[in-house]
Motif scaffolding. Structure first.
Motif, PDB file in Angstrom:
ATOM      1  N   ASN A   9       1.436   5.447  17.524  1.00 25.85           N
ATOM      2  CA  ASN A   9       0.848   4.076  17.230  1.00 25.85           C
ATOM      3  C   ASN A   9       1.329   3.676  16.001  1.00 25.85           C
ATOM      4  OD1 ASN A   9      -0.461   4.683  19.688  1.00 25.85           O
ATOM      5  ND2 ASN A   9      -1.763   5.884  18.636  1.00 25.85           N
ATOM      6  N   PHE A  10       2.357   3.247  15.652  1.00 25.55           N
ATOM      7  CA  PHE A  10       2.890   2.993  14.211  1.00 25.55           C
ATOM      8  C   PHE A  10       2.397   1.857  13.547  1.00 25.55           C
ATOM      9  CE2 PHE A  10       6.154   1.079  11.417  1.00 25.55           C
ATOM     10  CZ  PHE A  10       5.929   2.210  10.338  1.00 25.55           C
ATOM     11  N   TYR A  11       2.200   0.704  14.197  1.00 18.31           N
ATOM     12  CA  TYR A  11       1.536  -0.359  13.441  1.00 18.31           C
ATOM     13  C   TYR A  11      -0.130  -0.042  13.098  1.00 18.31           C
ATOM     14  CZ  TYR A  11       5.393  -3.198  14.517  1.00 18.31           C
ATOM     15  OH  TYR A  11       6.864  -3.983  14.550  1.00 18.31           O
ATOM     16  N   ALA A  12      -0.676   0.630  14.184  1.00 15.26           N
ATOM     17  CA  ALA A  12      -2.124   0.974  13.919  1.00 15.26           C
ATOM     18  C   ALA A  12      -2.292   2.042  12.716  1.00 15.26           C
ATOM     19  CB  ALA A  12      -2.782   1.274  15.162  1.00 15.26           C
ATOM     20  N   SER A  13      -1.243   2.778  12.868  1.00 16.00           N
ATOM     21  CA  SER A  13      -1.325   4.035  12.022  1.00 16.00           C
ATOM     22  C   SER A  13      -1.030   3.745  10.573  1.00 16.00           C
ATOM     23  CB  SER A  13      -0.200   5.078  12.244  1.00 16.00           C
ATOM     24  OG  SER A  13      -0.680   5.817  13.465  1.00 16.00           O
ATOM     25  N   CYS A  14      -0.199   2.476  10.392  1.00 13.74           N
ATOM     26  CA  CYS A  14      -0.044   2.014   9.008  1.00 13.74           C
ATOM     27  C   CYS A  14      -1.304   1.599   8.440  1.00 13.74           C
ATOM     28  CB  CYS A  14       1.026   0.879   9.037  1.00 13.74           C
ATOM     29  SG  CYS A  14       2.867   1.465   9.362  1.00 13.74           S
ATOM     30  N   GLU A  15      -1.954   0.865   9.224  1.00 12.95           N
ATOM     31  CA  GLU A  15      -3.419   0.096   8.648  1.00 12.95           C
ATOM     32  C   GLU A  15      -4.313   1.122   8.413  1.00 12.95           C
ATOM     33  OE1 GLU A  15      -3.466  -2.918   8.113  1.00 12.95           O
ATOM     34  OE2 GLU A  15      -2.020  -3.884   9.304  1.00 12.95           O
ATOM     35  N   ARG A  16      -4.168   2.385   9.208  1.00 11.15           N
ATOM     36  CA  ARG A  16      -5.228   3.441   8.923  1.00 11.15           C
ATOM     37  C   ARG A  16      -4.948   4.471   7.621  1.00 11.15           C
ATOM     38  NH1 ARG A  16      -6.145   6.230  14.925  1.00 11.15           N
ATOM     39  NH2 ARG A  16      -8.051   4.884  15.470  1.00 11.15           N
ATOM     40  N   PHE A  18      -4.256   3.273   4.732  1.00 12.28           N
ATOM     41  CA  PHE A  18      -5.053   2.544   3.654  1.00 12.28           C
ATOM     42  C   PHE A  18      -6.401   2.200   3.839  1.00 12.28           C
ATOM     43  CE2 PHE A  18      -0.607   1.714   3.477  1.00 12.28           C
ATOM     44  CZ  PHE A  18      -0.436   2.065   2.128  1.00 12.28           C
ATOM     45  N   ARG A  19      -6.889   2.545   5.187  1.00 12.78           N
ATOM     46  CA  ARG A  19      -8.323   2.406   5.838  1.00 12.78           C
ATOM     47  C   ARG A  19      -8.742   3.591   6.459  1.00 12.78           C
ATOM     48  NH1 ARG A  19     -10.438  -2.677   7.137  1.00 12.78           N
ATOM     49  NH2 ARG A  19     -12.127  -1.303   7.562  1.00 12.78           N
ATOM     50  N   ILE A 125       6.256  14.788   7.158  1.00 10.56           N
ATOM     51  CA  ILE A 125       5.976  13.358   7.157  1.00 10.56           C
ATOM     52  C   ILE A 125       4.657  12.830   7.252  1.00 10.56           C
ATOM     53  CG2 ILE A 125       6.176  11.286   8.671  1.00 10.56           C
ATOM     54  CD1 ILE A 125       9.198  12.875   9.730  1.00 10.56           C
ATOM     55  N   ARG A 126       3.534  13.509   7.659  1.00  7.91           N
ATOM     56  CA  ARG A 126       2.238  13.228   7.500  1.00  7.91           C
ATOM     57  C   ARG A 126       1.805  13.325   6.198  1.00  7.91           C
ATOM     58  NH1 ARG A 126      -1.832  12.757  11.610  1.00  7.91           N
ATOM     59  NH2 ARG A 126      -3.751  11.881  10.399  1.00  7.91           N
ATOM     60  N   ARG A 127       2.263  14.191   5.517  1.00 11.01           N
ATOM     61  CA  ARG A 127       1.878  14.586   4.018  1.00 11.01           C
ATOM     62  C   ARG A 127       2.163  13.432   3.011  1.00 11.01           C
ATOM     63  NH1 ARG A 127       4.280  19.578   1.786  1.00 11.01           N
ATOM     64  NH2 ARG A 127       5.961  18.045   1.111  1.00 11.01           N
ATOM     65  N   ASN A 128       3.483  13.208   3.450  1.00  4.83           N
ATOM     66  CA  ASN A 128       3.916  12.193   2.318  1.00  4.83           C
ATOM     67  C   ASN A 128       3.869  10.815   2.659  1.00  4.83           C
ATOM     68  OD1 ASN A 128       5.333  14.713   1.580  1.00  4.83           O
ATOM     69  ND2 ASN A 128       7.457  13.911   1.983  1.00  4.83           N
ATOM     70  N   THR A 129       3.353  10.428   3.687  1.00 10.16           N
ATOM     71  CA  THR A 129       3.465   9.122   4.341  1.00 10.16           C
ATOM     72  C   THR A 129       2.004   8.729   4.949  1.00 10.16           C
ATOM     73  OG1 THR A 129       4.224   9.050   6.424  1.00 10.16           O
ATOM     74  CG2 THR A 129       6.026   8.818   4.630  1.00 10.16           C
ATOM     75  N   TYR A 406      -0.276  -3.398   0.611  1.00  9.36           N
ATOM     76  CA  TYR A 406      -0.305  -2.534  -0.135  1.00  9.36           C
ATOM     77  C   TYR A 406       0.885  -1.942  -1.171  1.00  9.36           C
ATOM     78  CZ  TYR A 406      -4.886  -2.143   2.333  1.00  9.36           C
ATOM     79  OH  TYR A 406      -6.037  -2.317   2.918  1.00  9.36           O
ATOM     80  N   THR A 407       1.787  -1.927  -0.522  1.00  9.88           N
ATOM     81  CA  THR A 407       3.110  -1.192  -1.082  1.00  9.88           C
ATOM     82  C   THR A 407       4.401  -1.844  -1.634  1.00  9.88           C
ATOM     83  OG1 THR A 407       4.202  -0.967   1.116  1.00  9.88           O
ATOM     84  CG2 THR A 407       2.951   0.624   0.317  1.00  9.88           C
ATOM     85  N   THR A 408       4.269  -3.570  -1.283  1.00  9.36           N
ATOM     86  CA  THR A 408       5.233  -4.174  -1.670  1.00  9.36           C
ATOM     87  C   THR A 408       4.721  -5.380  -2.492  1.00  9.36           C
ATOM     88  OG1 THR A 408       5.021  -5.363   0.387  1.00  9.36           O
ATOM     89  CG2 THR A 408       6.500  -3.683   0.581  1.00  9.36           C
TER      90      THR A 408
END
Length: 420
Positions: A9-16, A18-19, A125-129, A406-408
């Motif tokens: 669920n990549f897009y949703a995971s990206c939002e999570r 930082f939230r 990957i989970r730990r780093n990102t 957040y990152t760019t």
């Protein structure tokens, strides 16, 4: 052995990332102009929210606070994807990026046990990102795709499915939906529906001659891959793009040529930037316009204009000029246009470009100018230096639920406040 790392669920995971307060809550991400849903968390799927469902249909859930909604933040998603791929690249001999949230990696020559290796890669990957990843490992790419889907479906696999024994593969194919097999697609899916074939095993049991006759070499490749015969090779170098396109839907219908010209110029400039990033040139520019098909009471139109360039180029100036020529070919007053796009085709490597006696004198001047334009926009911010035809106001979409980059973007960095 081949492996596929697929972000959940990549897009949703990206939002999570930082939230973290959204972990366990339904999350959806919207398309351009907040039109429809293009990504859902597992919790949102459980509520019955469908992929591609119009946003207005789920507004009651959002207003009751049951669903967190975000406008598509592609700057954030693209950067998070690069971080995932960089982590993966450091853990395996080589990767082949397949999409923004998927990458194949080759395990030939790597010592097992592969299931534990896959879980270790997922944890790193989970730990780093902060992005959860499901990993499928199998003898072919097509089987690895299936294994990654199983890793998502069954928590007991702990994020990695190692599918290599013949009896296990046969058992999985006996219940795996044929339409979900990589390479089948909608057209063949409808054909198999009419034939009453619903599982991957039923497809594998078809005669080789029948598959070749009905589906050609591509279908035969999928058939062999499901049988464990490697037919799709591993490519570490990304394939050069055959086409580059930028298109957007508009918040409202546009009726004037002047307004469309400015928007098309911006799209063409964005295409040119992508073309130069590929170190390529093109000789064909297409522009297309679409009216709002949901407003059936209005006149409808869908047209494409074409402009051919005698000397292949990557110049924003020339590509914007050609896109506007193509636009004027197809524009007709009286229609409310809801979407436009620019497409570059006949793309070749810039290194293979040969000059001639008839090459325009300004070719070298444009090349130097484009280097300056790209350098300024890279150092000072995207869109700081533009082609005059774009105007001073960039095209803006409806993105009422946009999260910070957040990152760019230095101005939108995450702020952590200490509490007593």
């Amino acid at each position: 052995m081949f492996a596929l790392a697929d972000c959940n669920n990549f897009y949703a995971s990206c939002e999570r990332v930082f939230r973290p307060d959204l972990v366990g809550r339904p999350v959806v991400v919207l398309s351009n102009n907040d039109g429809c849903i293009i990504a859902r968390s597992n919790e949102a799927k459980a509520l019955g929210i469908g992929m591609g469902q119009p946003f207005y249909q789920v507004r009651p859930l959002i207003e009751r606070g049951q669903v967190a909604v975000f406008s598509a933040n592609f700057a954030l998603y693209g950067d998070m994807s690069r971080r995932v791929m960089a982590t993966l690249r450091a853990l395996v001999p080589g990767i082949e990026v397949y999409s923004i949230d998927e990458a194949f990696f080759d395990l030939r020559g790597v010592d097992g046990p592969f299931d534990e290796l896959g879980r270790s890669i997922g944890r790193t990957i989970r730990r780093n990102t902060g992005i959860p990843v499901s990993i499928g490992i199998a003898p072919t790419k097509t089987l690895a795709k299936i294994a990654s889907k199983l890793a998502k479906q069954y928590p007991r696999l702990e994020g990695c499915c190692y599918m290599h024994r013949a009896e296990d593969i046969d058992k999985v194919l006996g219940c795996f939906p044929l339409r979900d097999v990589w390479g089948i697609g909608r057209r063949y899916g409808r054909m198999f529906d009419r034939m009453g074939l619903v599982t991957a095993r039923q497809f594998v049991e078809l005669p080789q001659e029948w598959v070749r006759a009905r589906m050609g070499i591509t279908g035969l490749r999928t058939w062999n891959e499901l049988r464990g015969v490697e037919c799709i090779s591993f490519e570490q170098m990304p394939q050069r793009k055959q086409q580059i396109t930028v298109s957007r839907s508009f918040p409202r219908e546009i009726y004037t040529l002047e307004e469309l010209e400015r928007i098309v110029a911006e799209f063409a400039s964005m295409c040119a930037e992508k073309l130069r990033a590929e170190h390529s040139v093109c000789r064909e520019v297409q522009c297309y316009l679409l009216t709002n098909r949901h407003r059936e009471e209005q006149p409808q139109r869908c047209v494409t204009g074409l402009s051919l360039i005698p000397d292949p180029t990557d110049s924003s100036l020339e590509l914007v000029r050609q896109a506007r020529i193509a636009l004027r070919q197809i524009f007709q007053p009286g229609y409310g246009y809801k979407k436009a796009g620019v497409l570059l085709a006949q793309i070749t490597p810039a290194s293979e470009l040969q000059g001639s006696l008839f090459t325009p004198a300004e070719h070298e001047k444009h090349a130097r100018l484009m280097k300056v334009l790209d350098a300024v926009n890279k150092s000072c911010g995207k869109g700081r230096l533009v082609v005059a035809a774009q105007g001073t106001e960039p095209f803006r979409m409806n993105r009422e639920h946009l999260s910070p980059r957040y990152t760019t973007d230095w101005r939108e960095l995450l702020v952590v406040k200490a509490t007593k």
